[in-house]
Design a protein around this motif. Sequence first.
Motif, mmCIF file in Angstrom:
data_model
loop_
_atom_site.group_PDB
_atom_site.id
_atom_site.type_symbol
_atom_site.label_atom_id
_atom_site.label_comp_id
_atom_site.label_asym_id
_atom_site.label_seq_id
_atom_site.Cartn_x
_atom_site.Cartn_y
_atom_site.Cartn_z
ATOM 1 N N ILE A 31 2.986 4.283 1.220
ATOM 2 C CA ILE A 31 3.252 4.960 2.298
ATOM 3 C C ILE A 31 1.735 4.779 2.959
ATOM 4 O O ILE A 31 1.858 3.830 4.086
ATOM 5 N N MET A 89 0.568 1.737 6.065
ATOM 6 C CA MET A 89 0.830 2.102 7.634
ATOM 7 C C MET A 89 -0.642 1.490 7.885
ATOM 8 O O MET A 89 -0.802 0.548 8.724
ATOM 9 N N GLN A 143 -0.382 -4.495 13.969
ATOM 10 C CA GLN A 143 -0.310 -4.239 15.432
ATOM 11 C C GLN A 143 -1.400 -4.357 16.208
ATOM 12 O O GLN A 143 -1.309 -4.976 16.912
ATOM 13 N N ILE A 186 11.319 2.035 7.574
ATOM 14 C CA ILE A 186 11.130 2.464 6.234
ATOM 15 C C ILE A 186 11.194 3.207 5.433
ATOM 16 O O ILE A 186 12.094 4.200 5.515
ATOM 17 N N ALA A 187 10.843 3.004 4.445
ATOM 18 C CA ALA A 187 11.253 3.845 3.153
ATOM 19 C C ALA A 187 10.600 3.685 1.907
ATOM 20 O O ALA A 187 9.845 2.778 1.257
ATOM 21 N N GLY A 188 10.121 4.900 1.466
ATOM 22 C CA GLY A 188 8.676 4.759 0.069
ATOM 23 C C GLY A 188 8.690 6.319 -0.421
ATOM 24 O O GLY A 188 9.182 7.409 0.359
ATOM 25 N N ILE A 226 8.643 6.308 13.741
ATOM 26 C CA ILE A 226 7.320 5.445 12.419
ATOM 27 C C ILE A 226 6.841 5.679 12.694
ATOM 28 O O ILE A 226 5.451 6.412 12.407
ATOM 29 N N THR A 227 5.843 4.967 14.241
ATOM 30 C CA THR A 227 4.146 4.927 14.732
ATOM 31 C C THR A 227 3.915 6.653 14.345
ATOM 32 O O THR A 227 2.529 7.026 14.481
ATOM 33 N N MET A 267 3.080 8.142 12.032
ATOM 34 C CA MET A 267 2.059 8.139 10.860
ATOM 35 C C MET A 267 0.825 8.121 12.162
ATOM 36 O O MET A 267 -0.391 8.830 11.529
ATOM 37 N N ILE A 279 0.331 12.111 10.562
ATOM 38 C CA ILE A 279 -0.048 11.915 9.372
ATOM 39 C C ILE A 279 -1.266 11.696 8.844
ATOM 40 O O ILE A 279 -2.550 11.888 8.310
ATOM 41 N N THR A 280 -2.318 11.313 10.138
ATOM 42 C CA THR A 280 -3.754 11.016 10.277
ATOM 43 C C THR A 280 -4.483 11.682 10.737
ATOM 44 O O THR A 280 -5.427 11.553 9.894
ATOM 45 N N GLN A 302 -4.615 13.847 7.077
ATOM 46 C CA GLN A 302 -5.788 13.615 6.674
ATOM 47 C C GLN A 302 -7.542 13.723 7.303
ATOM 48 O O GLN A 302 -7.829 14.209 6.220
ATOM 49 N N ALA A 329 1.317 12.627 1.788
ATOM 50 C CA ALA A 329 2.842 11.936 2.088
ATOM 51 C C ALA A 329 3.743 11.117 1.039
ATOM 52 O O ALA A 329 3.257 10.249 0.914
ATOM 53 N N ILE A 363 8.799 9.096 2.867
ATOM 54 C CA ILE A 363 9.330 8.556 4.191
ATOM 55 C C ILE A 363 10.581 7.802 3.957
ATOM 56 O O ILE A 363 10.803 7.568 3.198
ATOM 57 N N ALA A 364 11.332 8.486 5.336
ATOM 58 C CA ALA A 364 12.418 7.638 5.910
ATOM 59 C C ALA A 364 12.654 7.533 7.332
ATOM 60 O O ALA A 364 12.348 8.671 7.313
ATOM 61 N N GLY A 365 12.611 6.108 7.883
ATOM 62 C CA GLY A 365 12.872 6.779 8.584
ATOM 63 C C GLY A 365 13.518 4.957 9.602
ATOM 64 O O GLY A 365 13.506 4.194 8.700
ATOM 65 N N TRP A 368 14.211 8.175 14.290
ATOM 66 C CA TRP A 368 13.601 9.012 14.071
ATOM 67 C C TRP A 368 12.883 8.602 12.480
ATOM 68 O O TRP A 368 12.751 7.209 11.934
#
Lengths: 438, 438
Positions: free
Chosen positions: A236, A240, A247, A277-279, B236-237, B240, B243-244, B247, B274, B277-279, B289
């Motif tokens: 995951i 990212m 981007q 996204i899926a993971g 999704i972003t 992210m 998550i950052t 971290q 993490a 994840i799913a979105g 979402w």
Amino acid sequence: MTPDSQDPGLRRAIIDAVADGFERQVHFLTEFTRIPSLRGQEDSALDFMAGALRARGWSVDDWTAPLESLRHEPGFCDCAGEVRSVRSVVGTLSSGTGAGRSLILQGHLDVVPEGPHAMWHSPPFAPEIRDGWMYGRGAGDMKAGKVAALFAVDALRRAGVTPSGRLHYQSVVEEESSGLGALATLARGYRADCAFIPEPTGLGLVRAQVGAIWFRLKVRGRPAHVAYASTGASAITATMHLITALQRMEARWNDAARDHPQYRDVPHPLNFNAGKIAGGDWTSSLPAWCDVDCRMGLLPGDDVAARRAEITRTIETAAAEHPFLRDNPPKILWTGFMADGYTLNDADAPEACLARAHHTATGQDRPEDQSWTALTDTRFYGLYHGIPSLCYGPLADSIHGFDERVDLASVQRCTEVIALFIADWCGLDSLPGTPGKA
Amino acid sequence: MTPDSQDPGLRRAIIDAVADGFERQVHFLTEFTRIPSLRGQEDSALDFMAGALRARGWSVDDWTAPLESLRHEPGFCDCAGEVRSVRSVVGTLSSGTGAGRSLILQGHLDVVPEGPHAMWHSPPFAPEIRDGWMYGRGAGDMKAGKVAALFAVDALRRAGVTPSGRLHYQSVVEEESSGLGALATLARGYRADCAFIPEPTGLGLVRAQVGAIWFRLKVRGRPAHVAYASTGASAITATMHLITALQRMEARWNDAARDHPQYRDVPHPLNFNAGKIAGGDWTSSLPAWCDVDCRMGLLPGDDVAARRAEITRTIETAAAEHPFLRDNPPKILWTGFMADGYTLNDADAPEACLARAHHTATGQDRPEDQSWTALTDTRFYGLYHGIPSLCYGPLADSIHGFDERVDLASVQRCTEVIALFIADWCGLDSLPGTPGKA
């Protein structure tokens, strides 16, 4: 006597005929929008359209093209093997003398997924009308425009006329993912002097549209218990890292887009999107896999193969500098669009007809030119077959989003414009049995 | 005459009895590992264990505790409402005089998801033995240890002895997500002078273990067609971004962990993960979402509520500085662990028994002390009920990963150690009908 499409009385009669039929049209649109014609699930909607055409006396061509039979057509993409065949329904109306110019009225009936229903005000496939807007997935993109084109022809006939030139009313799939539906109709041999696609433009004319490339990144690696995070890396967070690199590429491409004649005034024409996204499988396991579905725009004039190579290079470079991806390079699948951008040129004749129709229906001189950051099927006709291809339709809102909606007044205007455009472009013949009206 | 657990002849007889039964034990472990006892799907494995206990003459307590009945137990967490009840199976063996010390032999039978089967060398629920290792999801974590404890008692009985103190053989669920299984047995009233959990430690002793908090971030917002990326933001972003931020929090917590007596030598004891994840729904729709399941470690001595508040604060702060999340604050669900860390203290007596057993089976003085970056159920016994709780078991590899495996030689050693430990800790009585062996 040949009816004169410029005759104010006839034009008024056509507009009145649209109004007379509009309640039925809205009912028809409601039933059509009820059908959840998501990718791969378009059969009911194709059946619905084939039935509507047959009921109107059109001759109907309903066929399924194996993907392999399309491979050598320009604009082909293989969708990473996920599409096996493409079904289309084309109605042909040759009720006139055939003396006029021919026309393709094209529209896609695939819709994009509706997302979590809880985020809709009313259920996405139970269309509702509130304050003059119809709400529903696909109502705007592009079932309203598609239905408008069919009812425009109905209105002409109720006004006692029929197009003199040959009409093809085409229902296609895959517009939202690859364009293989439009491509299949061209492979079948359908051609005309002009194509008209009533996507939701808010009664503007699409002058330019971007292209797009779709791809899926598949990150895989050996995970472990989260207790040993240092011995296995997270698919995951590796994903990212790739999204961030893409981007940055997006920013570079948009910087370069500042010079493009059609897009210099569009703030951010080329959008990268990580759309899905899926993971991973478990909160306390390092994720071993992550898939992300991506879309990147490109400019008219860009070489698709070169842009695709740049995407590949961006991903490979980002992977090479990442400790986990270096040893576990991501797989790239090209899952859909490999689409050129397109600029409408050399279409003076149909544009003049459209301007006249638009003026009659709205009072404005001509439709506003638009530079789209999305794409439509027009590219197939215009780029690869020299068929001028107009994209003009009703006003919609939140397409691809929740509470997608279409403004019904604009749908009525659009129906008038299409009817008047057909009259002008194809010419008219009197319908037998209604001589008094001609 | 009471058998002497220190008698070298008897110790040799116990080791021989383990060897005699080991083929059956491996077969039993194979059958047990075949059962995909994932979270919420543990019934077959519980039935399997209840049947095995009954066949051996243990008295069996098989009950289901509604979640609400556990709410006031220390260490409770509500799993965001996703767990409604907790079933456990406890076998009690009171075959001896009851004069010795009592013992809880606990093991969980839930396993974590196996992930994509294509990434396994052999199917995860079709255990295979290669080069002395058994491969299979759960074989290492912790079915091998669990089976070892059962077969250790079998071996004692084949050696003609039975524990003098009361034994509870406990099969619990939810170890991998909340610990509610262990908690349910304590709520039921099961207590003993010591608890022993044969998690895969490679024949080491867990001296300290981290705690953990589980949470799910739910990001929601209004999306749009990707053409209008600037009018809708990507869930999704946005995820992210969160998550950052987490971290960065992880890095701060690990910096602070450098002073902890049990973890100062562990390079990165506290892992944020993490894990899932799913979105999003469509490549060309801005994702509306995104859900991500997270796990964060904490140190023994940390206050769980304070750490949880810090996680909340980190997320809220990160959201406040993000243009999309500011208006669409993420929801936080506490989906599982709300677990204290734990350090084994005041366990001299059982540790001495374990050291003697370990020495007999391996020739080493004593098991190596370990500071775990994962957690086990021992915390419930040790922290909340003053029951010294040992975690010691076989050697496993790639637990929570692909090709999870357990070393069968270490399983046999571990079975010997548990049998000798029981003999020493609980004392022994002769089994009626086998007087010659006592």
